[in-house]
Design an enzyme around this catalytic site. Sequence first.
Site, PDB file in Angstrom:
ATOM      1  N   THR A 133       0.832  -0.959   0.072  1.00 19.56           N
ATOM      2  CA  THR A 133      -0.026  -0.252   0.003  1.00 19.56           C
ATOM      3  C   THR A 133       0.783   1.078  -0.003  1.00 19.56           C
ATOM      4  O   THR A 133       0.144   2.483   0.366  1.00 19.56           O
ATOM      5  CB  THR A 133      -1.136  -0.437   1.029  1.00 19.56           C
ATOM      6  N   GLU A 134       2.282   1.078  -0.563  1.00 18.60           N
ATOM      7  CA  GLU A 134       2.750   2.241  -0.107  1.00 18.60           C
ATOM      8  C   GLU A 134       2.439   3.837  -1.046  1.00 18.60           C
ATOM      9  O   GLU A 134       2.793   4.610  -0.667  1.00 18.60           O
ATOM     10  CB  GLU A 134       4.879   2.217  -0.365  1.00 18.60           C
TER      11      GLU A 134
END
Length: 257
Positions: A133-134
């Site tokens: 999810t960066e």
Amino acid sequence: MEFIEYGKKGQIGYITLNRPEKRNALSYEVVTELKEAFSEASQDDGVKVIVLRANGKAFCAGADLGYLQQLQANTYEENLEDSNHLKELFYQIYTLDKIVIAQVQGHAIAGGCGLVSVCDFAFTVPEAKFGYTEVRIGFIPAIVKVFLLRKIGEMKSKELLLTGELISADEARAYEIVNKVVAASELEEMVESFANMLISKNSKQSMAFTKQMIAKVQGMSLEDGLQYAAEMNAKARASEDCQRGIAAFLNKEEIKW
């Protein structure tokens, strides 16, 4: 250690993330203790297979965001040192001379999903979510990308890394991030049974050589890879394990590894 537990059961070494109140998020100290635990397990002749697991509801939520916020005041050199620290952990697990199994009892997000990705095998519960999810917080999945591309290929990696979407355990199985989805009540027993199967049926040295070759050969040209494979083949033939294994097979004897 403050954030990691290390113990053994038979020839299985258990490394347990123990920061449940922070969803086992990764900080510099947690990464340090993980590296120490894997080094200890690697050097322990009584350990043949390692299980990476976690206490609490989440397996690992990735980087501690409070810690990341503190790092924003760092210089480039300081941030590079911190990034190298995580890189070294992932590389250590990926190239370790012993099989590492991820026992995923809850969500594995961002760096936590990275931890799962660098293990040799992964078993998870149906309720767990996975994802990198960066990009959704303005960060990048830089280090795990190198390993994920090797593991699942470019198209699947782009889907996961560029969308930042969370996926289910069954989808993680389809993406080939995990090997098996197991009911929570059966997870621990299944992992232990699988680990003991590897321990009892396979040569420790042969598994180490095979894992080492998988890590190295992908970065070689066809010619170099084949030459390396031939050299390892010759080396394995002269090993004590190979001599024992072939002798037992020819004599129709059950070998105890």
